[in-house]
Design an enzyme around this catalytic site. Sequence first.
Site, short mmCIF file in Angstrom:
data_model
loop_
_atom_site.label_atom_id
_atom_site.label_comp_id
_atom_site.label_asym_id
_atom_site.label_seq_id
_atom_site.Cartn_x
_atom_site.Cartn_y
_atom_site.Cartn_z
N ILE A 85 -4.76 2.82 6.38
CA ILE A 85 -4.66 4.27 6.48
C ILE A 85 -3.94 4.79 5.25
O ILE A 85 -2.86 4.31 4.90
CB ILE A 85 -3.94 4.70 7.77
CG1 ILE A 85 -4.72 4.19 8.99
CG2 ILE A 85 -3.79 6.21 7.83
CD1 ILE A 85 -4.03 4.43 10.31
N GLU A 86 -4.56 5.74 4.58
CA GLU A 86 -3.97 6.31 3.36
C GLU A 86 -2.66 7.00 3.72
O GLU A 86 -2.60 7.79 4.66
CB GLU A 86 -4.99 7.25 2.72
CG GLU A 86 -4.64 7.71 1.34
CD GLU A 86 -3.67 8.87 1.37
OE1 GLU A 86 -2.61 8.73 0.72
OE2 GLU A 86 -3.97 9.88 2.02
N SER A 87 -1.60 6.70 2.98
CA SER A 87 -0.25 7.06 3.40
C SER A 87 0.01 8.56 3.40
O SER A 87 0.70 9.08 4.28
CB SER A 87 0.79 6.34 2.54
OG SER A 87 0.66 6.69 1.18
N LYS A 88 -0.51 9.29 2.42
CA LYS A 88 -0.26 10.73 2.41
C LYS A 88 -0.90 11.40 3.62
O LYS A 88 -0.31 12.27 4.25
CB LYS A 88 -0.77 11.38 1.12
CG LYS A 88 -0.47 12.87 1.05
CD LYS A 88 -0.87 13.48 -0.28
CE LYS A 88 -0.55 14.97 -0.33
NZ LYS A 88 -0.94 15.58 -1.62
N CYS A 186 1.72 2.99 -7.08
CA CYS A 186 0.62 3.42 -6.23
C CYS A 186 -0.68 3.43 -7.02
O CYS A 186 -0.74 3.90 -8.16
CB CYS A 186 0.90 4.81 -5.66
SG CYS A 186 -0.46 5.47 -4.67
N ASP A 193 6.60 2.12 -6.19
CA ASP A 193 6.83 1.60 -4.85
C ASP A 193 7.84 0.47 -4.96
O ASP A 193 7.56 -0.57 -5.56
CB ASP A 193 5.52 1.06 -4.24
CG ASP A 193 4.49 2.16 -4.00
OD1 ASP A 193 4.90 3.26 -3.60
OD2 ASP A 193 3.29 1.91 -4.23
N HIS A 225 0.54 -1.17 -1.18
CA HIS A 225 1.50 -2.13 -0.62
C HIS A 225 0.78 -3.33 0.01
O HIS A 225 1.13 -4.48 -0.24
CB HIS A 225 2.35 -1.48 0.47
CG HIS A 225 3.14 -0.29 0.07
ND1 HIS A 225 2.58 0.87 -0.39
CD2 HIS A 225 4.48 -0.05 0.12
CE1 HIS A 225 3.53 1.77 -0.63
NE2 HIS A 225 4.69 1.23 -0.33
N GLU A 226 -0.18 -3.00 0.89
CA GLU A 226 -0.87 -4.06 1.63
C GLU A 226 -1.59 -5.02 0.69
O GLU A 226 -1.59 -6.24 0.90
CB GLU A 226 -1.87 -3.44 2.61
CG GLU A 226 -1.25 -2.49 3.63
CD GLU A 226 -1.25 -1.03 3.18
OE1 GLU A 226 -1.23 -0.16 4.04
OE2 GLU A 226 -1.27 -0.77 1.95
N ARG A 254 9.12 6.73 1.82
CA ARG A 254 8.84 7.90 1.01
C ARG A 254 8.14 8.91 1.89
O ARG A 254 7.15 8.60 2.55
CB ARG A 254 7.96 7.52 -0.19
CG ARG A 254 7.79 8.63 -1.20
CD ARG A 254 7.18 8.11 -2.49
NE ARG A 254 5.82 7.64 -2.29
CZ ARG A 254 5.27 6.65 -2.98
NH1 ARG A 254 5.97 6.01 -3.88
NH2 ARG A 254 4.03 6.30 -2.76
N GLY A 255 8.67 10.13 1.92
CA GLY A 255 8.05 11.16 2.76
C GLY A 255 8.16 10.85 4.24
O GLY A 255 7.33 11.30 5.03
#
Length: 278
Positions: A85-88, A186, A193, A225-226, A254-255
């Site tokens: 899942i895209e983090s933003k 990223c 990161d 990351h993954e 982050r966020g």
Amino acid sequence: MPVKSNEGITLLGKNTEYIQYYSPDLLESLPRAYGRDEIDIKPDNLPFSGFDLWTGFELSWLNPRGKPIVAIAEFIIPATSSNLIESKSFKLYLNSFNQSKFDTPDHVSAALKKDLSQAANGQVSVKIYPHLNHYPLLTTSLPGECIDHLDIQIDDYDFNPQYLSDATSGDYVYESLSSNLLKSNCLVTNQPDWGSVVIKYKGNRIDREKLLRYLISFRMHNEFHEQCVERIFNDINHYCRPDKLTVFARYTRRGGLDINPFRSNFEETPEVPRLIRQ
């Protein structure tokens, strides 16, 4: 640069409105195969089991009377899921709970499980700590022996798995090594990161200086990351050939979200405290 998803272009890199009401359609998926193809990991023959542990530190919603509830949530996304899942989009999705009313925390948990499992195309588990109750907030050190004290000179910061070539000795060991010097960027935004990593293995002893040089070589590398953790697992497995191997990284949040991938060919869960780098 935006990244293609199954539905088009992700929200990453755009000026984005912060939606305040429950909006599961904010979630964006990215195929795990995108990064695995580069290191020849086949979805039907994974060399590891594992998951991605995400911690949401900024989850909030309204109870039926409109009173805000704050919580910390943990999400476990299996490594066997088709998508990451895209983090933003994950952050924006969690933000959309802020002004939405839910009868109980269980209703919030059910909505999270349903939406995230659909986005990941795999069964996501969710644990919520309403009012922050019972969540262990202490930061503790990484398990195993930290190799960051090694006094080495670094002149090259390009990613180089060849540092692991001929990195083992004849000594057979079962040990855990750790480092707080993992840093990558990223893939899309180029934001740094920062991570801590534990490498637990059973096999011929890995030269610690070579391992540290390898980990530092991620410093200018662009990947999610993954993907970084799977690359570390794959490279150590390829060059060092341990009989057993676990790689677990904890990244700075982050966020309001942190992402913590765990990959192993012999353990089901990591022996690592919840909070490492905050």
